[in-house]
Design an enzyme around this catalytic site. Structure first.
Site, mmCIF file in Angstrom:
data_model
loop_
_atom_site.group_PDB
_atom_site.id
_atom_site.type_symbol
_atom_site.label_atom_id
_atom_site.label_comp_id
_atom_site.label_asym_id
_atom_site.label_seq_id
_atom_site.Cartn_x
_atom_site.Cartn_y
_atom_site.Cartn_z
ATOM 1 N N CYS A 18 0.800 -1.230 0.000
ATOM 2 C CA CYS A 18 0.000 0.000 0.000
ATOM 3 C C CYS A 18 0.831 1.277 0.000
ATOM 4 O O CYS A 18 0.335 2.348 -0.335
ATOM 5 C CB CYS A 18 -0.942 -0.029 1.198
ATOM 6 N N HIS B 147 -3.680 6.365 0.604
ATOM 7 C CA HIS B 147 -3.982 4.999 0.192
ATOM 8 C C HIS B 147 -5.445 4.707 0.513
ATOM 9 O O HIS B 147 -5.894 4.906 1.647
ATOM 10 C CB HIS B 147 -3.071 4.011 0.907
ATOM 11 N N ASN C 294 -10.096 -1.664 -2.744
ATOM 12 C CA ASN C 294 -8.720 -1.448 -2.308
ATOM 13 C C ASN C 294 -7.793 -2.205 -3.257
ATOM 14 O O ASN C 294 -7.672 -3.423 -3.183
ATOM 15 C CB ASN C 294 -8.548 -1.945 -0.867
#
Length: 335
Positions: free
Chosen positions: A114, A261, A291
């Protein structure tokens, strides 16, 4: 010598996994409950025969077309992935050949999640400052879905697959990349991990183990300790933001937009409020893509530009954080 982002493009796989489908698989979680907890309504999932290099190629080709980029001028490829096509060779080498980028170009993979996009920008800026390269293709490409147990409702609601491609150049362009704050705390490695498959645990011998929350854990698959990840994020991200602001000689109100993120909406809004970022300066883009790990920031950056949320002379703070633990932040200065 400065380093500049010239353009960003991204690719999403065709297959859609939406909340209604997840509700049918896990009746105890309604579609509304999933969206309210995560901010996600649908995710894109790579096909059975679609892998990291395939998505990387499609994102890069889209970048070349969209920004009229001559691939012959690219002199380095940086590919961020935790799901490479093979242990070896590096996926970046495969991508170089398939894209027909000159063999004089350098190419390497780096394994980060991430925080990977911010780390990639830092590596590209370093290559330019050292006069090793002048036109760097930074690709983030991840197929986390291939690591997730079918019975793992928590991770299936969050993670999705995507690739993004960015051209970083020594020539003045869209925005200049500022200073960096980077950090690492490997003590959290066990809290977001795929234990089996690599050298330490080569044999895929895991079995499904029912957890107290009703989910399943299997060491062959992705495991995330959500509570520990949340605690780490709540502690590390505000400190990182303050540090990068200080290093950039900026105050919080002087930043025009914050792109973090895109982990999940609940976590992001918690952090936003803790730091004191106004809602209208905080960009979210995960409703229809989920995500996507290292690709969340470039996807959100692209969409913020498309939505005209970034004006001339804007200062945009990027912050990545997660698996490792690792974290990184920088400020983009738009022209």
């Amino acid at each position: 010598m400065g380093a500049y982002i010239h353009g960003v493009s991204y690719y999403l796989p065709d297959h859609v996994l939406d909340n209604d489908q997840l509700n049918r698989l896990f009746p105890e979680w309604s579609a509304d409950k999933i969206s309210s907890k995560t901010g996600i309504y649908q995710r894109r999932i790579a096909g059975k025969d679609e892998f990291t290099s395939d998505m990387a190629i499609l994102a890069a080709e889209k970048l070349f077309l969209e920004y009229n980029i001559d691939r012959n001028e690219i002199d380095f490829i940086l590919l961020c992935t935790q799901s490479p096509d093979y242990f070896l060779p590096t996926t970046a080498c495969i991508v170089q050949d398939r894209l027909k980028i000159p063999t004089s170009a350098g190419a390497l993979d780096f394994n980060l999640g991430c925080s990977g996009y911010v780390y990639g920008l830092s590596l590209a800026k370093g290559l330019i400052a050292a006069r090793i390269a002048t036109n760097i293709l930074l690709i983030t490409s991840e197929t986390y879905s291939k690591f997730i147990n079918d019975k793992d409702k928590g991770n299936r609601t969050l993670f999705a697959d995507a690739a993004a491609a960015t051209l970083i150049t020594a020539k003045e362009s869209l925005c200049e990349i500022g200073d960096f704050v980077l950090g690492t705390d490997g003590s959290g490695a066990e809290n977001l991990i795929v234990k089996n498959g690599a050298s330490r645990n080569r044999e895929l011998s895991g079995e499904d183990l029912l957890q107290d929350d009703g989910s399943f854990r299997n060491d062959n698959n992705l495991y995330m300790n959500g509570g520990e990840i949340f605690s780490f994020t709540a502690k590390a991200v505000p400190l990182m933001v303050n540090e990068v602001l200080s290093k950039s000689k900026l105050t919080l109100p002087e930043v025009d937009l914050f792109i973090f993120h895109q982990a999940n909406a609940f976590m992001l809004n918690f952090i936003r409020k803790k730091i004191g970022i106004p809602e209208d300066k905080f960009f979210l883009y995960l409703e229809n893509c989920g995500n996507t790990v290292s690709s969340t920031i470039p996807i959100a950056l692209k969409e913020a530009l498309a939505a005209k949320r970034i004006d001339t002379d804007a200062k945009v703070l990027l912050a990545g954080f997660g698996v490792g633990y690792s974290w990184g932040a920088t400020v983009l200065h738009f022209k």
